[in-house]
Scaffold this active site. Structure first.
Site, PDB file in Angstrom:
ATOM      1  N   TYR A  75       0.830  -1.226   0.000  1.00  0.00           N
ATOM      2  CA  TYR A  75       0.000   0.000   0.000  1.00  0.00           C
ATOM      3  C   TYR A  75       0.863   1.274   0.000  1.00  0.00           C
ATOM      4  CZ  TYR A  75      -3.244   3.372   2.261  1.00  0.00           C
ATOM      5  OH  TYR A  75      -3.992   4.468   2.606  1.00  0.00           O
ATOM      6  N   ASP A  82      12.630 -12.579  -1.406  1.00  0.00           N
ATOM      7  CA  ASP A  82      12.227 -12.580   0.004  1.00  0.00           C
ATOM      8  C   ASP A  82      13.395 -12.044   0.828  1.00  0.00           C
ATOM      9  OD1 ASP A  82      11.674 -13.466   2.730  1.00  0.00           O
ATOM     10  OD2 ASP A  82      10.049 -14.628   1.802  1.00  0.00           O
ATOM     11  N   PHE A  96       9.803  -0.698   3.467  1.00  0.00           N
ATOM     12  CA  PHE A  96       8.408  -0.819   3.907  1.00  0.00           C
ATOM     13  C   PHE A  96       8.042  -2.251   4.281  1.00  0.00           C
ATOM     14  CE2 PHE A  96       8.369   2.674   0.801  1.00  0.00           C
ATOM     15  CZ  PHE A  96       7.682   3.652   1.489  1.00  0.00           C
ATOM     16  N   ASN A 129      10.026 -11.992  10.512  1.00  0.00           N
ATOM     17  CA  ASN A 129       9.871 -11.207   9.279  1.00  0.00           C
ATOM     18  C   ASN A 129      10.268  -9.743   9.473  1.00  0.00           C
ATOM     19  OD1 ASN A 129       9.317 -11.105   6.533  1.00  0.00           O
ATOM     20  ND2 ASN A 129       7.229 -10.360   6.876  1.00  0.00           N
ATOM     21  N   SER A 165       6.539   2.873  13.423  1.00  0.00           N
ATOM     22  CA  SER A 165       5.110   2.963  13.728  1.00  0.00           C
ATOM     23  C   SER A 165       4.878   3.631  15.078  1.00  0.00           C
ATOM     24  CB  SER A 165       4.557   1.536  13.762  1.00  0.00           C
ATOM     25  OG  SER A 165       3.338   1.485  14.439  1.00  0.00           O
ATOM     26  N   TYR A 221       4.324  -6.777  17.392  1.00  0.00           N
ATOM     27  CA  TYR A 221       4.479  -5.916  16.212  1.00  0.00           C
ATOM     28  C   TYR A 221       5.203  -4.617  16.587  1.00  0.00           C
ATOM     29  CZ  TYR A 221       3.273  -2.497  12.619  1.00  0.00           C
ATOM     30  OH  TYR A 221       3.353  -1.498  11.679  1.00  0.00           O
ATOM     31  N   LYS A 275       9.170  -3.267  15.563  1.00  0.00           N
ATOM     32  CA  LYS A 275       9.546  -1.981  14.941  1.00  0.00           C
ATOM     33  C   LYS A 275      10.574  -1.257  15.814  1.00  0.00           C
ATOM     34  CE  LYS A 275       6.920  -2.086  11.311  1.00  0.00           C
ATOM     35  NZ  LYS A 275       7.470  -2.030   9.951  1.00  0.00           N
ATOM     36  N   HIS A 309      -7.993  -1.897   8.667  1.00  0.00           N
ATOM     37  CA  HIS A 309      -7.983  -0.441   8.850  1.00  0.00           C
ATOM     38  C   HIS A 309      -9.395   0.136   8.750  1.00  0.00           C
ATOM     39  CE1 HIS A 309      -3.499  -0.584   7.616  1.00  0.00           C
ATOM     40  NE2 HIS A 309      -3.663  -0.779   8.906  1.00  0.00           N
TER      41      HIS A 309
HETATM   42  N1  NAD Z   1      -0.582   1.064   7.015  1.00  0.00           N
HETATM   43  C1  NAD Z   1      -0.376   1.713   8.178  1.00  0.00           C
HETATM   44  O1  NAD Z   1      -1.258   2.424   8.683  1.00  0.00           O
HETATM   45  C2  NAD Z   1       0.967   1.610   8.867  1.00  0.00           C
HETATM   46  C3  NAD Z   1       1.159   2.268  10.085  1.00  0.00           C
HETATM   47  C4  NAD Z   1       2.403   2.185  10.708  1.00  0.00           C
HETATM   48  C5  NAD Z   1       3.436   1.473  10.115  1.00  0.00           C
HETATM   49  N2  NAD Z   1       3.209   0.818   8.940  1.00  0.00           N
HETATM   50  C6  NAD Z   1       4.317   0.053   8.347  1.00  0.00           C
HETATM   51  O2  NAD Z   1       4.504   0.498   7.020  1.00  0.00           O
HETATM   52  C7  NAD Z   1       4.940  -0.572   6.190  1.00  0.00           C
HETATM   53  C8  NAD Z   1       4.056  -0.657   4.968  1.00  0.00           C
HETATM   54  O3  NAD Z   1       2.713  -0.837   5.364  1.00  0.00           O
HETATM   55  P1  NAD Z   1       1.593  -1.188   4.298  1.00  0.00           P
HETATM   56  O4  NAD Z   1       0.280  -0.847   4.903  1.00  0.00           O
HETATM   57  O5  NAD Z   1       1.968  -0.612   2.986  1.00  0.00           O
HETATM   58  O6  NAD Z   1       1.735  -2.786   4.274  1.00  0.00           O
HETATM   59  P2  NAD Z   1       1.587  -3.799   3.043  1.00  0.00           P
HETATM   60  O7  NAD Z   1       1.352  -5.141   3.637  1.00  0.00           O
HETATM   61  O8  NAD Z   1       0.615  -3.290   2.057  1.00  0.00           O
HETATM   62  O9  NAD Z   1       3.052  -3.763   2.382  1.00  0.00           O
HETATM   63  C9  NAD Z   1       4.134  -4.511   2.869  1.00  0.00           C
HETATM   64  C10 NAD Z   1       4.869  -5.083   1.672  1.00  0.00           C
HETATM   65  O10 NAD Z   1       6.019  -5.811   2.118  1.00  0.00           O
HETATM   66  C11 NAD Z   1       6.100  -7.051   1.416  1.00  0.00           C
HETATM   67  N3  NAD Z   1       6.818  -7.997   2.256  1.00  0.00           N
HETATM   68  C12 NAD Z   1       6.470  -8.467   3.486  1.00  0.00           C
HETATM   69  N4  NAD Z   1       7.386  -9.328   3.951  1.00  0.00           N
HETATM   70  C13 NAD Z   1       8.357  -9.426   3.003  1.00  0.00           C
HETATM   71  C14 NAD Z   1       9.560 -10.162   2.899  1.00  0.00           C
HETATM   72  N5  NAD Z   1       9.950 -11.013   3.847  1.00  0.00           N
HETATM   73  N6  NAD Z   1      10.316 -10.014   1.782  1.00  0.00           N
HETATM   74  C15 NAD Z   1       9.920  -9.171   0.791  1.00  0.00           C
HETATM   75  N7  NAD Z   1       8.784  -8.431   0.844  1.00  0.00           N
HETATM   76  C16 NAD Z   1       8.009  -8.567   1.931  1.00  0.00           C
HETATM   77  C17 NAD Z   1       4.654  -7.439   1.160  1.00  0.00           C
HETATM   78  O11 NAD Z   1       4.483  -8.354   0.096  1.00  0.00           O
HETATM   79  C18 NAD Z   1       4.021  -6.078   0.867  1.00  0.00           C
HETATM   80  O12 NAD Z   1       4.080  -5.753  -0.506  1.00  0.00           O
HETATM   81  C19 NAD Z   1       4.902  -1.823   7.059  1.00  0.00           C
HETATM   82  O13 NAD Z   1       6.215  -2.088   7.508  1.00  0.00           O
HETATM   83  C20 NAD Z   1       4.014  -1.428   8.222  1.00  0.00           C
HETATM   84  O14 NAD Z   1       4.374  -2.115   9.405  1.00  0.00           O
HETATM   85  C21 NAD Z   1       2.007   0.871   8.302  1.00  0.00           C
END
Ligand code: NAD
Length: 329
Positions: free
Chosen positions: A11, A50, A72, A91, A116, A140, A144, A188
Site C-alpha cells: 500500500y 524474500d 516498507f 519477518n 510505527s 508488532y 519496529k 484499517h
Molecule cells: N498502514 C499503516 O497504517 C501503517 C502504520 C504504521 C506502520 N506501517 C508500516 O509500514 C509498512 C508498509 O505498510 P503497508 O500498509 O503498505 O503494508 P503492506 O502489507 O501493504 O506492504 C508490505 C509489503 O512488504 C512485502 N513484504 C512483506 N514481507 C516481506 C519479505 N519477507 N520479503 C519481501 N517483501 C516482503 C509485502 O508483500 C508487501 O508488498 C509496514 O512495515 C508497516 O508495518 C504501516
C-alpha cells in the site's frame, strides 16, 4: 538516484514508488508479494525476492547500483502479532537485519525505515512527540522498536545513515486512482467503513463508546498515503544533505473519532453506514495523535491532503474505480 523500494508492491510502498518516479528517481521494487500486489508495481522493475534471502538482497543492491533503500516490507497486523510473535520477530526483525547486513556488505549507506506509532504503546500524553517513552504493547510494536535500535547500531558501527518514520494511521488513496489500499484481511477503519457503506463488508463494530473523548469513541490521527509518500522523498534529501539519523512522527497532528469517520463516509458517499456499538477492545488506547512538528521543521514537509474529507474521498473514488474495472473485465 537509484532507489530500492523494499515492500514496494504494498500500500504505502507503491504510492511512494509513484512519487519517486515522478520526481525523477529510478525505482526498483524488492518484494515477495506476500501481502503486496504485482499490479501495484508500475513505476519500476519488480525483483521478486524474500528478505529472508540475504544473498539475493545483495545481488539486487549491486545489480541496480542502489544508492538508497526505503524499507516498507514487513508484517503489519497488531492482532496477528499477538498470535504469532515468532513470525513477527522473524519477518520484521531478522529479515530487516538481513537487509541492513546486505547494505553494509555492498556499501549502500542510506535507509528510510517504516516504523510505527505502536512503538509508543499506551502514551502518557498526547499529542505524542518523538521523545515520548517507547513501551510497545505488542510483538508488532516491539519488532519496529527493535529495528530502530538496529539502525542506531548499524550507524554507530558501519556508518549506515537512517531515518525512521513513525507513521500514525495511513489512509486514503492515490488521487489519480491508479493504486489504493487493498489489504487482505483488511483491518484499517476507513476501508472497512467504506466497505460497510457500499454493502461489501459487514456492519462496522465500534469498539468502545465510553472513552474520555467528546463522543466516547476512540480517536486516531489519519494521514493521507500521498503525504506519507512525499515525506519519504524529503527524508532521502535530508540524508543526502548530511542530516543526522533520527526518528520522526508522521501524522497530521489532528485526531478523528470512529463516529466522525463514519459520519464523513456517510457524507461523502451519500449512503448510511450500518454499525454496531460494542465494548472496548483490550489494548486500544483512547487517543493517539502525533506531534508532527519535528518532521515539518527538519524535513521541510507539510501534509497537503490533511482533511478527513479528502482522505475519505480519495479512498472512495479508488473503490469505485476498482469496482468499474472488475465490471469491465
Ligand atoms: N498502514 C499503516 O497504517 C501503517 C502504520 C504504521 C506502520 N506501517 C508500516 O509500514 C509498512 C508498509 O505498510 P503497508 O500498509 O503498505 O503494508 P503492506 O502489507 O501493504 O506492504 C508490505 C509489503 O512488504 C512485502 N513484504 C512483506 N514481507 C516481506 C519479505 N519477507 N520479503 C519481501 N517483501 C516482503 C509485502 O508483500 C508487501 O508488498 C509496514 O512495515 C508497516 O508495518 C504501516
Amino acid at each position: 538516484m537509484n532507489v530500492l523500494v523494499v515492500g514496494g508492491a504494498g500500500y504505502i510502498g507503491s504510492h511512494t514508488a509513484k512519487q519517486l518516479s515522478r520526481a525523477g528517481h529510478t525505482v526498483t521494487v524488492l518484494d515477495n508479494l506476500s501481502t503486496g500486489h504485482e499490479w501495484a508495481v508500475k513505476w519500476g522493475l519488480l525483483e521478486r525476492v524474500d528478505l529472508a534471502n540475504q544473498q539475493q538482497i545483495e545481488r539486487v543492491l549491486e545489480a541496480h547500483n542502489i544508492e538508497a533503500v526505503i524499507h516498507f516490507a514487513g508484517s503489519a497486523y497488531v492482532g496477528e502479532s499477538m498470535q504469532k510473535p515468532a513470525h513477527y520477530f522473524n519477518n520484521n526483525v531478522t529479515n530487516s537485519l538481513n537487509l541492513l547486513e546486505a547494505m553494509h556488505i555492498t556499501g549502500v549507506r542510506n535507509i528510510v525505515f517504516s516504523s510505527s506509532c505502536t512503538t509508543y504503546g499506551i502514551p502518557t500524553q498526547v499529542p505524542i512527540a518523538e521523545d515520548a517513552p517507547q513501551n510497545p504493547i505488542s510483538p508488532y510494536g516491539e519488532s519496529k522498536f527493535m529495528v530502530e535500535k538496529m539502525l542506531h547500531w548499524f550507524h554507530e558501527c558501519h556508518g549506515i545513515k537512517w531515518v525512521a518514520l513513525r507513521y500514525f494511521n495511513a489512509s486514503g488513496a492515490d488521487p489519480e486512482g491508479e493504486i489504493g489500499e487493498q489489504h487482505d484481511p483488511e483491518t484499517h477503519l476507513i476501508p472497512l467503513v467504506i466497505g460497510a457503506a457500499l454493502g461489501k463488508r459487514p456492519p462496522i463494530q465500534v469498539f468502545g463508546t465510553d472513552y474520555p473523548t467528546p463522543n466516547g469513541t476512540a480517536i486516531r490521527d489519519y494521514i493521507h498515503v500521498n503525504d506519507l509518500a512525499s515525506v519519504h522523498i524529503k527524508a532521502l534529501e535530508y540524508l543526502f544533505n548530511d542530516g543526522t539519523p533520527a526518528a520522526f512522527n508522521l501524522g497530521t497532528g489532528m485526531g478523528h473519532s470512529v463516529l466522525e469517520v463514519i459520519k464523513m463516509v456517510e457524507k461523502v458517499s451519500g449512503k448510511k453506514v450500518p454499525h454496531v456499538l460494542s465494548n472496548r477492545r483490550a489494548g486500544d488506547p483512547a487517543i493517539l495523535i502525533s506531534n508532527p512538528n519535528a518532521a515539518k521543521t527538519s524535513l521541510q514537509w507539510k501534509p497537503i491532503f490533511a482533511s478527513l474529507e479528502i482522505i475519505v474521498k480519495t479512498a472512495l473514488e479508488r473503490e469505485y474505480q476498482s469496482q468499474e474495472s472488475v465490471l469491465v473485465n
